[in-house]
Design a protein around this motif. Structure first.
Motif, short mmCIF file in Angstrom:
data_model
loop_
_atom_site.label_atom_id
_atom_site.label_comp_id
_atom_site.label_asym_id
_atom_site.label_seq_id
_atom_site.Cartn_x
_atom_site.Cartn_y
_atom_site.Cartn_z
N MET A 209 0.86 -1.18 0.00
CA MET A 209 0.00 0.00 0.00
C MET A 209 0.89 1.23 0.00
N SER A 210 0.65 2.15 -0.89
CA SER A 210 1.48 3.35 -0.91
C SER A 210 1.07 4.26 0.21
N HIS B 293 6.66 -6.76 1.10
CA HIS B 293 6.52 -5.74 2.14
C HIS B 293 7.92 -5.24 2.49
N ASP C 23 -0.97 -5.11 4.66
CA ASP C 23 -0.26 -4.53 3.50
C ASP C 23 0.88 -5.47 3.08
N GLU D 80 6.25 -3.49 -4.96
CA GLU D 80 5.30 -2.35 -4.92
C GLU D 80 5.84 -1.30 -3.98
N GLU D 81 6.35 -1.78 -2.85
CA GLU D 81 6.83 -0.84 -1.82
C GLU D 81 8.08 -0.09 -2.26
N TYR E 42 0.53 1.21 10.12
CA TYR E 42 0.90 1.36 8.71
C TYR E 42 2.43 1.39 8.56
N HIS E 43 2.96 0.47 7.78
CA HIS E 43 4.41 0.36 7.54
C HIS E 43 5.20 0.25 8.86
#
Ligand code: ZN
Length: 581
Positions: A1-2, A355, A373, A407-408, A526-527
């Motif tokens: 997820m950005s 991830h 994510d 993606e990350e 998140y992250h």
């Protein structure tokens, strides 16, 4: 997820978004759903009702999510043991589902060569005019890098030209470059779309030019660098303004960390030698050196008549690069279409498997598990694959299940696929992306980022109506979320692409409840290493969303014609050209 979740309620968002249409209540049984956008008739009634399609099992989604987010998988970073374990696991799952290898070479693997580039300042950015020089302070005033896969890159005595918003958009009859040659020059560019006022109501933006308040791809900083490179610029410097950029300069400074890229055949020599950002204050100093007023030129740039302004200033800078290569992998499986005439056309589901890996410990935990994510997205695609493998009648077109890497690191696995597709993009009907799912229970709605982009929204709306649910548009279209996840690489190459997100109206809860949950996740998990499966997860809403997305793919795979971009969409011209060939 950005990035994170959107936190506004539908009511507030409709007040805030120009041209926002509240969703209609579900149509009574037997009535066709109304077409919501101009230029397209309503879809025909589906041959298989949603309720007759296979169900998605929340326990299976949860189980796969737990497995992929276990510490054993080490946070699934590309190029690590975590990648090896993840790729082996996904391949095993595809085999167990009885799906064919997605690569025509007979494997489930598409190799994705990546390069990591860490750039440092070798020679400061310096502007010169007459006998005067204006050095810029690295990191504080300028953040710059080179994407050249080379140990060094530089510009020397390059003419500085201000090119306004740096946009060339034929569908809006807009070209900031006019016939000015910027080859070898250093261009200075404003961020976001040109904010063209509405002639009838100058306090609002013109919805027909660059989508009004919504950001088009012409507004994204990535576009500015690509367009400058197409024009042959040697250096491209964006002027950072927090409002139009959507984030403070501190975020831009993050670009000084190692950056990842695909290894293009030309080693990225087609890119400008130097790409970067100036702070607003630094840019104003440059404009003053050129005898120009920043605000005055910025106003001029909001016009089709704008012409590039040569500054009579020379720019010089050197960048040193440290390079390392990583061989990563997309994992891909295929369900072959049942119709001999249509099986060479494809519907693609994407979800990123990667991830952040192992990193700085938080509360003694250094594994960034990435449960939401995006172990959840991968788990959902696997369950959709299972459902479509068993659905009757089998889909006419083929379905591809593409689990992408990196993606990350900048949507790189999906970018690699879009530039090196295993099946022609002209025969790729649609891309449907899943990045995170709803972990807090059933909702009355499902969100769509970039709602109104393509016919895929009509498919989703129709299926949602069968569930008695509605579609909520992106509450913050000005932030350009549509351009920030894996489906976008398909869109950019012309393939209609759907970017769904969790709904915002939780059944039996107040809007504040949903907002609080989202904000908690964003702040705490998140992250972070704490993005793990939590005891309070309730996937009853997530499986409803998965059911919708399965129905959309199934119906597109069976449709008489391919879905299209809506008129005026910035990717439509590319699709039309591709299909004419
Ligand atoms: Zn992420």
């Amino acid at each position: 997820m950005s990035i994170l979740f959107r936190v506004t309620t539908t009511v507030a968002l409709c007040a805030a978004v120009a041209g926002c249409n509240r969703e209609q209540p579900p149509a009574p049984a037997g009535t066709a759903p109304a077409a919501q956008s101009s230029g397209n008739a309503a879809l025909p009634a589906p041959s298989v009702a949603l309720s007759a399609l296979p169900a998605i099992d929340p326990a299976a989604v949860l189980d796969t999510t737990k497995q992929l987010s276990a510490n054993k998988f080490q946070g699934r970073a590309p190029g690590t043991v975590g990648e090896d374990l993840t790729v082996a696991y996904l391949q095993m799952r595809f085999q167990q589902l009885g799906l064919q290898p997605g690569n025509p070479d007979g494997t489930y693997i598409q190799k994705v060569p990546l390069v990591g580039i860490t750039g440092t300042e070798a020679k400061p950015l310096t502007f010169a005019k007459g006998g005067q020089t204006l050095p810029m302070k690295w990191k504080d005033e300028v953040v710059a890098w080179s994407r050249h896969v080379a140990p060094a890159a530089s510009v020397a005595d390059s003419d500085v030209v201000f090119v306004g918003y740096g946009v060339e958009a034929p569908e809006y009859n807009w070209n900031d470059f006019k016939d000015v040659d910027v080859k070898g020059k250093t261009i200075v560019v404003l961020v976001n779309d040109p904010p063209v006022p509405d002639a009838a109501n100058p306090s609002a933006l013109d919805a027909r030019t660059f989508g009004g308040k919504a950001m088009t791809y012409y507004g994204r900083w990535t576009y500015k660098f690509e367009q400058g490179a197409r024009k042959g610029a040697a250096a491209i410097l964006l002027v950072h303004e927090t409002g139009p950029a959507g984030y403070p300069f501190g975020v831009v400074q993050g670009n000084l960390n190692e950056k990842f890229d695909l290894v293009a055949p030309d080693k990225n020599m087609g890119r400008a030698s130097v790409e970067g950002w100036l702070t607003l204050d630094a840019a104003k100093k440059l404009f003053a050196m050129a005898g120009q007023d920043f605000d005055a030129l910025k106003r001029q740039a909001i016009s089709r008549e704008f012409k590039p302004v040569p500054f009579g200033v020379k720019a010089s800078m050197g960048i040193a690069n440290t390079l390392r290569t990583i061989d990563s992998r997309n994992v891909v499986a295929k369900l072959e279409g049942s119709d001999p005439a249509l099986k060479d056309e494809y519907v693609v589901y994407t979800a990123h498997w990667d991830h952040l890996g192992i990193g700085a410990p938080v509360n003694g935990d250094n594994v960034y598990n990435g449960a939401l994510d995006n172990a959840t997205g991968v788990a959902t695609v696997l369950e959709i694959a299972k459902a479509l493998k068993s659905v009757q009648p089998q889909p006419k077109r083929s379905i591809l299940f593409l689990l992408v890497t990196a993606e990350e690191k900048g949507l790189l696995g999906s970018e690699y696929y879009s530039l090196n597709p295993l099946y022609p993009l002209a025969k790729t009907a649609a891309a449907i992306n899943i990045d995170g799912i709803n972990q807090w229970g059933a909702t009355k709605d499902i969100s769509v980022i970039g709602l109104g982009a393509s016919d895929l929204d009509d498919y989703l709306r129709q299926a949602a109506q069968e569930q008695g649910r509605t579609i909520t548009p992106d509450p913050e279209p000005e932030k350009g979320f549509y351009y920030r996840s894996d489906h976008f690489n398909f869109a950019k190459q012309g393939v209609p692409a759907l970017d769904p997100d969790a709904g915002v109206e939780y059944i039996g809860k107040s809007p504040e409840w949903g907002r609080t949950k989202r904000e908690e996740y964003t702040e705490k998990d998140y992250h972070a290493p704490s993005d793990q499966v939590k005891p309070d997860w309730d996937l009853s809403g997530a499986v409803q969303d998965a059911q919708l997305l399965m129905a959309v793919g199934y119906r597109v795979a069976n449709a008489d014609r391919l879905p299209e971009w809506k008129p005026g969409n910035e990717f439509k011209a590319k699709r039309d050209a591709m299909l004419r060939k």
